[in-house]
Design a protein around this motif. Structure first.
Motif, PDB file in Angstrom:
ATOM      1  N   PHE A 146      38.787  21.807  52.506  1.00 43.80           N
ATOM      2  CA  PHE A 146      38.213  22.561  51.394  1.00 43.80           C
ATOM      3  C   PHE A 146      39.187  22.701  50.229  1.00 43.80           C
ATOM      4  CE2 PHE A 146      36.195  24.198  55.312  1.00 43.80           C
ATOM      5  CZ  PHE A 146      34.890  23.788  55.039  1.00 43.80           C
ATOM      6  N   ASP A 147      38.615  22.837  49.054  1.00 48.79           N
ATOM      7  CA  ASP A 147      39.403  22.970  47.821  1.00 48.79           C
ATOM      8  C   ASP A 147      39.303  24.366  47.217  1.00 48.79           C
ATOM      9  OD1 ASP A 147      40.113  20.004  47.446  1.00 48.79           O
ATOM     10  OD2 ASP A 147      37.930  19.963  47.625  1.00 48.79           O
ATOM     11  N   GLY A 148      38.399  25.173  47.702  1.00 49.12           N
ATOM     12  CA  GLY A 148      38.221  26.536  47.232  1.00 49.12           C
ATOM     13  C   GLY A 148      37.399  27.303  48.245  1.00 49.12           C
ATOM     14  N   VAL A 149      37.453  28.627  48.178  1.00 49.79           N
ATOM     15  CA  VAL A 149      36.831  29.451  49.221  1.00 49.79           C
ATOM     16  C   VAL A 149      36.045  30.597  48.590  1.00 49.79           C
ATOM     17  CG1 VAL A 149      37.237  30.845  51.288  1.00 49.79           C
ATOM     18  CG2 VAL A 149      38.796  28.954  50.732  1.00 49.79           C
ATOM     19  N   PHE A 150      34.840  30.840  49.114  1.00 55.02           N
ATOM     20  CA  PHE A 150      34.061  32.025  48.779  1.00 55.02           C
ATOM     21  C   PHE A 150      33.959  32.899  50.030  1.00 55.02           C
ATOM     22  CE2 PHE A 150      32.320  28.982  45.652  1.00 55.02           C
ATOM     23  CZ  PHE A 150      32.664  29.668  44.499  1.00 55.02           C
ATOM     24  N   CYS A 151      34.427  34.141  49.924  1.00 54.89           N
ATOM     25  CA  CYS A 151      34.359  35.082  51.031  1.00 54.89           C
ATOM     26  C   CYS A 151      33.209  36.047  50.785  1.00 54.89           C
ATOM     27  CB  CYS A 151      35.666  35.853  51.157  1.00 54.89           C
ATOM     28  SG  CYS A 151      37.051  34.858  51.746  1.00 54.89           S
ATOM     29  N   LEU A 152      32.234  36.022  51.678  1.00 58.87           N
ATOM     30  CA  LEU A 152      31.060  36.873  51.542  1.00 58.87           C
ATOM     31  C   LEU A 152      31.192  38.021  52.535  1.00 58.87           C
ATOM     32  CD1 LEU A 152      28.244  34.138  51.448  1.00 58.87           C
ATOM     33  CD2 LEU A 152      29.882  34.791  49.674  1.00 58.87           C
ATOM     34  N   GLY A 153      31.600  39.176  52.046  1.00 58.98           N
ATOM     35  CA  GLY A 153      31.794  40.323  52.923  1.00 58.98           C
ATOM     36  C   GLY A 153      31.782  41.603  52.123  1.00 58.98           C
ATOM     37  N   VAL A 154      31.417  42.702  52.769  1.00 58.27           N
ATOM     38  CA  VAL A 154      31.274  43.979  52.078  1.00 58.27           C
ATOM     39  C   VAL A 154      31.987  45.111  52.804  1.00 58.27           C
ATOM     40  CG1 VAL A 154      29.641  45.725  51.264  1.00 58.27           C
ATOM     41  CG2 VAL A 154      29.046  43.323  51.073  1.00 58.27           C
ATOM     42  N   CYS A 155      31.639  45.322  54.068  1.00 61.92           N
ATOM     43  CA  CYS A 155      31.894  46.621  54.695  1.00 61.92           C
ATOM     44  C   CYS A 155      33.299  46.798  55.254  1.00 61.92           C
ATOM     45  CB  CYS A 155      30.828  46.893  55.751  1.00 61.92           C
ATOM     46  SG  CYS A 155      29.231  47.306  55.044  1.00 61.92           S
ATOM     47  N   ALA A 166      42.350  34.882  54.777  1.00 62.39           N
ATOM     48  CA  ALA A 166      42.422  33.942  53.654  1.00 62.39           C
ATOM     49  C   ALA A 166      43.838  33.800  53.119  1.00 62.39           C
ATOM     50  CB  ALA A 166      41.477  34.401  52.548  1.00 62.39           C
ATOM     51  N   LEU A 167      44.651  34.863  53.236  1.00 63.21           N
ATOM     52  CA  LEU A 167      46.026  34.787  52.732  1.00 63.21           C
ATOM     53  C   LEU A 167      46.858  33.748  53.475  1.00 63.21           C
ATOM     54  CD1 LEU A 167      46.643  38.554  51.985  1.00 63.21           C
ATOM     55  CD2 LEU A 167      46.966  36.680  50.357  1.00 63.21           C
ATOM     56  N   SER A 168      46.457  33.373  54.684  1.00 59.50           N
ATOM     57  CA  SER A 168      47.136  32.267  55.363  1.00 59.50           C
ATOM     58  C   SER A 168      46.818  30.934  54.701  1.00 59.50           C
ATOM     59  CB  SER A 168      46.737  32.230  56.844  1.00 59.50           C
ATOM     60  OG  SER A 168      47.326  33.303  57.550  1.00 59.50           O
ATOM     61  N   PHE A 169      45.795  30.921  53.860  1.00 63.36           N
ATOM     62  CA  PHE A 169      45.429  29.732  53.086  1.00 63.36           C
ATOM     63  C   PHE A 169      45.576  30.049  51.595  1.00 63.36           C
ATOM     64  CE2 PHE A 169      43.550  29.455  57.179  1.00 63.36           C
ATOM     65  CZ  PHE A 169      43.574  28.110  57.525  1.00 63.36           C
ATOM     66  N   GLY A 170      46.665  30.747  51.278  1.00 61.24           N
ATOM     67  CA  GLY A 170      46.884  31.246  49.933  1.00 61.24           C
ATOM     68  C   GLY A 170      47.114  30.179  48.889  1.00 61.24           C
ATOM     69  N   HIS A 171      47.218  28.908  49.317  1.00 60.38           N
ATOM     70  CA  HIS A 171      47.357  27.821  48.339  1.00 60.38           C
ATOM     71  C   HIS A 171      46.028  27.456  47.703  1.00 60.38           C
ATOM     72  CE1 HIS A 171      46.277  26.066  52.205  1.00 60.38           C
ATOM     73  NE2 HIS A 171      45.852  24.978  51.589  1.00 60.38           N
ATOM     74  N   LEU A 172      44.930  28.009  48.201  1.00 54.78           N
ATOM     75  CA  LEU A 172      43.593  27.726  47.685  1.00 54.78           C
ATOM     76  C   LEU A 172      43.115  28.858  46.782  1.00 54.78           C
ATOM     77  CD1 LEU A 172      41.844  26.524  50.976  1.00 54.78           C
ATOM     78  CD2 LEU A 172      42.743  25.075  49.133  1.00 54.78           C
ATOM     79  N   PRO A 173      42.265  28.558  45.791  1.00 58.25           N
ATOM     80  CA  PRO A 173      41.585  29.644  45.078  1.00 58.25           C
ATOM     81  C   PRO A 173      40.560  30.299  45.986  1.00 58.25           C
ATOM     82  CG  PRO A 173      40.755  27.514  44.335  1.00 58.25           C
ATOM     83  CD  PRO A 173      41.898  27.224  45.262  1.00 58.25           C
ATOM     84  N   VAL A 174      40.519  31.618  45.995  1.00 58.02           N
ATOM     85  CA  VAL A 174      39.611  32.373  46.862  1.00 58.02           C
ATOM     86  C   VAL A 174      38.915  33.433  46.030  1.00 58.02           C
ATOM     87  CG1 VAL A 174      39.405  33.844  48.895  1.00 58.02           C
ATOM     88  CG2 VAL A 174      41.068  31.979  48.884  1.00 58.02           C
ATOM     89  N   TYR A 175      37.593  33.411  46.037  1.00 56.50           N
ATOM     90  CA  TYR A 175      36.800  34.432  45.363  1.00 56.50           C
ATOM     91  C   TYR A 175      36.086  35.283  46.417  1.00 56.50           C
ATOM     92  CZ  TYR A 175      36.803  31.900  40.814  1.00 56.50           C
ATOM     93  OH  TYR A 175      37.137  31.279  39.635  1.00 56.50           O
ATOM     94  N   PHE A 176      36.021  36.582  46.169  1.00 56.22           N
ATOM     95  CA  PHE A 176      35.194  37.462  46.980  1.00 56.22           C
ATOM     96  C   PHE A 176      33.888  37.730  46.236  1.00 56.22           C
ATOM     97  CE2 PHE A 176      38.930  37.784  49.367  1.00 56.22           C
ATOM     98  CZ  PHE A 176      38.630  38.371  50.591  1.00 56.22           C
ATOM     99  N   ASN A 277      43.631  29.823  39.700  1.00 54.86           N
ATOM    100  CA  ASN A 277      44.736  30.559  40.308  1.00 54.86           C
ATOM    101  C   ASN A 277      44.535  30.623  41.813  1.00 54.86           C
ATOM    102  OD1 ASN A 277      46.150  31.253  37.927  1.00 54.86           O
ATOM    103  ND2 ASN A 277      44.734  32.933  37.520  1.00 54.86           N
ATOM    104  N   CYS A 278      45.540  30.216  42.557  1.00 58.42           N
ATOM    105  CA  CYS A 278      45.427  30.280  44.014  1.00 58.42           C
ATOM    106  C   CYS A 278      45.578  31.730  44.473  1.00 58.42           C
ATOM    107  CB  CYS A 278      46.457  29.379  44.677  1.00 58.42           C
ATOM    108  SG  CYS A 278      48.171  29.942  44.527  1.00 58.42           S
ATOM    109  N   LEU A 279      45.143  32.008  45.685  1.00 59.31           N
ATOM    110  CA  LEU A 279      45.142  33.378  46.191  1.00 59.31           C
ATOM    111  C   LEU A 279      46.536  33.981  46.224  1.00 59.31           C
ATOM    112  CD1 LEU A 279      43.465  35.692  47.414  1.00 59.31           C
ATOM    113  CD2 LEU A 279      43.848  34.661  49.666  1.00 59.31           C
TER     114      LEU A 279
END
Length: 616
Positions: A146-155, A166-176, A277-279
Motif C-alpha cells: 500500500f501507498d497510503g492508509v485510511f483508518c475508519l474508526g470512532v470509539c 499505524a505508527l509502525s507504518f509511519g512512512h506512509l500517509p495515514v488519514y483518519f 506528509n507521512c504519519l
C-alpha cells in the motif's frame, strides 16, 4: 507567541524523548528507503493480491504505476458508531478509480462498545482491545502493498489502537475518517436524572430503557463528550482528520462530501504534488502536546490520560502525567459538553465547533502552529469549517460521486457561550484534568464536571473489591453517610482495568442527598463520568503492592483536587506494618477472559499507558 508553559513542557518532552524518538525516526527512514513495495513482489505474491479484483483493477495493480490505498475498517452493524462505515469502502474505491488508482480493504479491526459491557465480565477485555486493534492494524498492513492508509474508526479504544498500529507504518500517509455523531435525542441531563431515579428504585426498568433508547437512537457516535467524541477532537487537533470533519452527522451530503474529499486529497498528494506528509512527520512531540492541550481545554475523557501516553510511546515520544498536570495549570477550559454541561456535541458543533476552538487556542499561543498535518503545514486550515459548495457546476450527483466541499472561516464569535467560549472568557482558567499525588501513589481526576464545592473531600474509607459490592451496600442502606469508596483490584494486571460506570448513579444520588462522597480506584471511570469526584487510574495498583490494598475500613482519606493531593491519613510506619489485603483471585475465564492471561501478566501500569506490549 507560544505560551511559556507550553514551550517549557514541550522542550522537556523533546529532551526526554531524544533517544526513543531518534530510534523511531531511524526505523521510519529505513522503511522509506526500501524498494517501492509492489515492485518487489514475486508473481505468486502479486497474484494473491489481485486475485479477487476486477479486471480493470488487476491491470492497474499489475502496471504498478498508481497508488494502492489501504482501508482499515472497524465496521460492524451492531454498534451505532460503526454502522456508517459499511458504505465507506465502496465510496473510497469509486473515487480511486477516477484517479486510475486502486483501494482495498486491507483488514478489519474489532470494535467493542463499553456502553454494552458496563458492569459485565466483557468490560475486562475493553482496554486490552486497544492493543489487539493495534496489532490487527499492523497485520492488515503487513502485506506491504500500500501507498497510503485510511483508518475508519470512532470509539473508545478503536482510534487509539488504529493510531498505535499505524505508527509502525509511519512512512506512509495515514488519514483518519470520522463517521460523525448521531443527531441529538433526549437531553443528556434528563437521561442522567432517570438513571439516578432507577438507582433509587423510583422508576421502572421499562421507563429506564425508554429513556436510554431515546438517547441512543440512530447510527453515529453517542452525542455526549465521552471517549469516542474525545477521540474525534484529538484526531482533528492533531491534524489527522480533514479540517472541521469530526462532528458532521452520518448520512448527510456534507458527511459524504468530506469522505470523498479526503480520498481526493490523498490521491492528489500522492500522484500530482508528491507532497503527502507521512504519519511520522505528522505525529511529533509538538503534535502530542497539541492533543493534550485539546483534551484539557475541552474537559475530555480521562481515558486519554492512558491512551495519549501509549500513542506517544508508539511514536517514540515519552509523555507523563506530570506533563499533563503542568499544562492543565494554564490551559483554559473552553467548553461545556455533557457530562461537563448540558449540551451535546451537536450543540458544540453548532456553536462554532473545532474551528472556533482551534483558532482561539492558536491565537492565544496554546497550540504549536509549526506542525505538519494531512493537508499541509500549520493549523490555519483547521480554523475553518466545511460547507457544501453551492456552485452547481461543481456539485456531483449521487450517481457520479459525493458533493464538493469548500472551507470558510469559522464564526468570529461563539454562537452559544454556554457551550463554547473564547480564551478571554473561559469557563475555568485551568484545564479539565488534574494529577493527584500522595502516599497512595498517583492518580488522575476529571475536575471539569465536578462542582467546586465537591472538589475537596475528607471522609472515612469504605472498601470494596467490586462495583456490585458497592451497589449491594447501597441497596441495604449502608451508605447514607459521608465516605470515600475505595475500589481496589480493578487495575490493568488484576482485571484489565474495567470502567466502573455503574457507580455513577449511586454515588451521584448520595452526593445530591448532601453527603460528602468520592471514589478512589485503580480502575477506570467512563469517559462520560465526572459529577462525583473520582481519583482513578491509581498507580501502583493493588496487585502490584499499591497502598490502596492496605486501606482499612474507616481510614480517613483526603481527595483535594485543587491542591492535587490524594492521601490516606495513616502514618508511614503503620502502612509499613500492614499486610496487603487482596481478595481471592478473581475469575479469569469466561467471556473470553482466559485468552488475555498473557496481556494481564505483562501490561504496564496506567501511568505508562496500560499497554500490553512495549515499544522500544
Amino acid at each position: 507567541m507560544l505560551h511559556p508553559r507550553i514551550q517549557e513542557v514541550t522542550e522537556r518532552v523533546i529532551e526526554r524523548s531524544k533517544a526513543t524518538r531518534q530510534a523511531y525516526i531511524a526505523r521510519i527512514n529505513h522503511a522509506k528507503k526500501q524498494t517501492r513495495v509492489r515492485s518487489g513482489l514475486g508473481c505468486g505474491n502479486i497474484a494473491h493480491v489481485i486475485a479477487a479484483c476486477s479486471s480493470d483493477d488487476k491491470a492497474r495493480l499489475k502496471a504498478d504505476e498508481q497508488p494502492n490505498l489501504a482501508i482499515i475498517n472497524s465496521y460492524n452493524d451492531m454498534l451505532s458508531a460503526h454502522v456508517p462505515y459499511k458504505d465507506y469502502p465502496d465510496l473510497i474505491k469509486s473515487i480511486a478509480t477516477k484517479y486510475d488508482a486502486t483501494a482495498q480493504v486491507a483488514g478489519g479491526v474489532p470494535a467493542m462498545c463499553d456502553g454494552v459491557t458496563q458492569g459485565r465480565d466483557g468490560m475486562e477485555l475493553s482496554l486490552f482491545s486497544r492493543d489487539v486493534i493495534a496489532m490487527s492494524t499492523a497485520i492488515s498492513l503487513s502485506h506491504d502493498v500500500f501507498d497510503g492508509v485510511f483508518c475508519l474508526g470512532v470509539c473508545d479504544k478503536i482510534v487509539p489502537g488504529l493510531l498505535i498500529g499505524a505508527l509502525s507504518f509511519g512512512h506512509l500517509p495515514v488519514y483518519f475518517m470520522p463517521a460523525g455523531p448521531m443527531q441529538s435525542g433526549i437531553p443528556n441531563k434528563e437521561k442522567a436524572r432517570i438513571r439516578q431515579k432507577f438507582a433509587q428504585g423510583l422508576v421502572s426498568r421499562e421507563e429506564l430503557l425508554e429513556a436510554e433508547s431515546a438517547s441512543y437512537h440512530s447510527a453515529g457516535t453517542c452525542t455526549f463528550y465521552g471517549t469516542a467524541n474525545s477521540n474525534q477532537m484529538l484526531m482533528e487537533i492533531m491534524g489527522l482528520h480533514l479540517p472541521g470533519s469530526s462532528f458532521i452527522n452520518p448520512y448527510t451530503e456534507l458527511r459524504d462530501g468530506l469522505t470523498g474529499n479526503a480520498v481526493e486529497t490523498m490521491l492528489k498528494q500522492l500522484i500530482q504534488s508528491k507532497d503527502a506528509n507521512c504519519l511520522a512527520d505528522v505525529v511529533t512531540e509538538k503534535t502530542i502536546i497539541n492533543g493534550l492541550v485539546g483534551l484539557l481545554s475541552t474537559g475530555g475523557s480521562t481515558n486519554h490520560a492512558i491512551h495519549l501516553v501509549a500513542i506517544a510511546k508508539a511514536a517514540g515520544v515519552e509523555l507523563t502525567w506530570k506533563d499533563m498536570s503542568d499544562l492543565s495549570e494554564v490551559v483554559p477550559l473552553l467548553t461545556r459538553i455533557y457530562p461537563n454541561g448540558s449540551a451535546d456535541v451537536n450543540h458544540f458543533q453548532a456553536a462554532g465547533g473545532m474551528g472556533f476552538l482551534m483558532r482561539e487556542l492558536v491565537s492565544a499561543g496554546f497550540l504549536h502552529n509549526d506542525v505538519k498535518t494531512i493537508v499541509g503545514e500549520g493549523l490555519e486550515a483547521y480554523t475553518q469549517e466545511p460547507r457544501l459548495d453551492t456552485d452547481h457546476n461543481l456539485i456531483m450527483s449521487s450517481a457520479t460521486g459525493p458533493s464538493k466541499v469548500k472551507w470558510i472561516p469559522c464564526p468570529e464569535n461563539s454562537l452559544d457561550e454556554d457551550v463554547l467560549r473564547p480564551v478571554n472568557n473561559p469557563f475555568s482558567k485551568q484545564g479539565g484534568l488534574q494529577l493527584l499525588t500522595g502516599n497512595l501513589g498517583k492518580a488522575v481526576i476529571k475536575v471539569s464536571a465536578v462542582a467546586v464545592e465537591h472538589q475537596v473531600v475528607t471522609a472515612p474509607a469504605k472498601v470494596f473489591a467490586s462495583q456490585s459490592a458497592l451497589q449491594e451496600a447501597y441497596s441495604r442502606g449502608e451508605l447514607n453517610q459521608d465516605f470515600i469508596a475505595v475500589l481496589k483490584e480493578q487495575g490493568p494486571k488484576a482485571k484489565g482495568m474495567p470502567e466502573l460506570h455503574k457507580l455513577t448513579p449511586v454515588m451521584a444520588t448520595l452526593q445530591d442527598e448532601g453527603y460528602k462522597v468520592a471514589i478512589v480506584t485503580d480502575g477506570r471511570m467512563s469517559g462520560a463520568s465526572g459529577k462525583v469526584p473520582a481519583a482513578i487510574h491509581l498507580a501502583p495498583e493493588a496487585v502490584e503492592g499499591g497502598i490502596i490494598a492496605k486501606i482499612h475500613e474507616g481510614d480517613l482519606i483526603t481527595l483535594d483536587a485543587p491542591a492535587g493531593i490524594l492521601k490516606v491519613h495513616v502514618s508511614d510506619e503503620e502502612l509499613e506494618k500492614r499486610e496487603l489485603q487482596l481478595s481471592e483471585a478473581s475469575l479469569t475465564f469466561g467471556t473470553g477472559r482466559e485468552l488475555f492471561t498473557g496481556f494481564r501478566n505483562i501490561v504496564s501500569s496506567a501511568d505508562l499507558g496500560a499497554s500490553a506490549f512495549g515499544i522500544e
